[in-house]
Design a protein around this motif. Structure first.
Motif: not given
Length: 406
Positions: A324-340
């Motif tokens: 989401s735009a509200e969580a720019p440092d968080v994304s999701y790959g193939a079954g994995v959450a990615i925190y930058k």
């Protein structure tokens, strides 16, 4: 201790979190004053100290926590009780339902099939599912790819959030046949408007992972559980990890939840040692594994270091979409959450919740360290009414920081 008593303990803990944080800083200051390198603290002993302190502070029934360091050194500890009524101690070998951490195994299985060129992650799912009579009722069915499902970007709703599913589970959980096959669960999202066009948004969907499970079985020609066992569980000697496809799960700790939970499940997950009151097979490829903190940490280190299978799969595993735009440092790959960003830099992993159990798997690529923990309750965690989950992660990360840098 009953679920209502646990809830009271959790609510009392909230006013003492400032004191807890001060104790943590004091403890780390003391560790920084060690007289000699040869007396460096043992991370296992420190994990034990922090886990015991958290159990005393928050009053949760029990927990396990594990780590694997860059050089492969590993440790696992336990605190509290695995069964409150029987007063059975939690052990380092105790198992719990790992819930959505199981999605990391599902995605790894799909990526392994892609490495073998038996499927393409950008294939439309219609190649594999169009013969199912319900397929044309699936939102976005013509334009969803396997990668969309893996990254929760398909626009499909989550059956777990549907009131009709909660009502049906409350009515049927005691049925020994557990009348909730994957296709029955998928029914709860059929004929519903899509949340967004595939690739145009993000929304977590266990239902999407059930579809991946069906695709894996179509491609492999055998059950998902046979695939994951042969590809990962046996080769990596994850002997405390097994399919949660039955009520009898040896070594399983009892889990505890609120008595008024939305699914109408009993407040205690087990009716006897290692036997659940309800059938966890309902989860299937939405998670679908009973595991142990050390097994999970070993799996995380192996998976995220590119050693879980043949071939260069990490680009596909970590090819992410924004949440989401509200969580720019968080994304999701193939079954994995990615925190930058974070205390230890970037982080890959997954959390897991299923009634009665809460788990987390975290890997820190800058340090090549994995940690995992499991707690045999979801009270105060699933509704985020306490800071326990984040506090436990922070305390264990602080231990890794202290022992790795001094």
């Amino acid at each position: 201790m009953e679920a209502s008593s646990l809830q009271q303990r959790f609510s009392k803990s909230k006013g003492r979190q400032a004191l807890l944080a001060g104790s943590l800083l004091l403890g780390l200051s003391i560790m920084g004053c060690r007289p000699a390198a040869h007396s460096d603290p043992d991370p296992t002993a420190l994990f034990q100290m922090e886990l015991d302190a958290l159990q005393d502070e928050y009053g949760f029934p029990g927990a396990t926590a594990a780590y694997v360091l860059a050089d492969g050194t590993a440790g696992v500890v336990a605190t509290g009780l695995s069964d409150l009524e029987a007063r059975t101690p939690m052990r380092p070998s105790s198992r719990m339902l790992a819930a959505s951490i199981g999605k990391t195994f599902v995605s790894a299985t799909a990526l392994a099939l892609a490495q073998e060129m038996r499927l393409d992650l950008d294939d439309p799912i219609s190649l594999w599912l169009s013969d199912y009579p319900w397929f044309v009722r699936l939102p976005n069915h013509e334009s969803i790819s396997i990668r969309h499902l893996l990254t929760h970007s398909a626009g499909i709703r989550n059956h777990v959030d549907e009131p009709a599913f909660a009502a049906a589970l409350a009515e049927n959980w005691a049925n020994p046949g557990m009348p909730f096959s994957p296709e029955v669960l998928i029914e709860y999202v059929l004929d519903k408007p899509a949340l967004f066009a595939p690739g145009a948004g993000w929304s977590y969907s266990d239902t999407g992972y059930l579809l991946i499970g069906l695709i894996i079985e179509e491609v492999a020609g055998r059950s998902y559980y046979e695939e994951v066992k042969e590809r990962f569980l046996d080769p990596l000697d994850l002997s405390l990890t097994s399919p949660s496809d039955r009520q009898d799960l040896p070594g399983l700790a009892a889990g505890y939840m609120a008595a008024d939970n939305v699914f109408g499940l009993p407040a205690k997950t087990t009716v006897d040692e290692g036997r659940m009151a309800w059938n966890p097979v309902i989860e299937w490829t939405g998670g679908g594994l009973a595991s142990n903190s050390l097994d999970l940490a070993i799996w995380g280190k192996t998976l995220f270091e590119g050693r879980a299978m043949e071939g260069p799969y990490l680009d596909d595993l970590l090819r992410d979409v924004p949440i989401s735009a509200e969580a720019p440092d968080v994304s999701y790959g193939a079954g994995v959450a990615i925190y930058k960003t974070g205390l230890l830099g970037a982080r890959y992993g997954h959390s897991g919740w299923i009634p009665g159990y809460s788990s987390s798997l975290r890997y820190y690529p800058e340090h090549r360290v994995a940690i995992a923990f499991q707690i045999n309750t979801d009270i105060g965690i699933v509704d985020q009414s306490t800071a326990l989950f984040d506090e436990m992660a922070a305390r264990l990360e602080q231990v890794i920081t202290a022992t790795a840098t001094e």
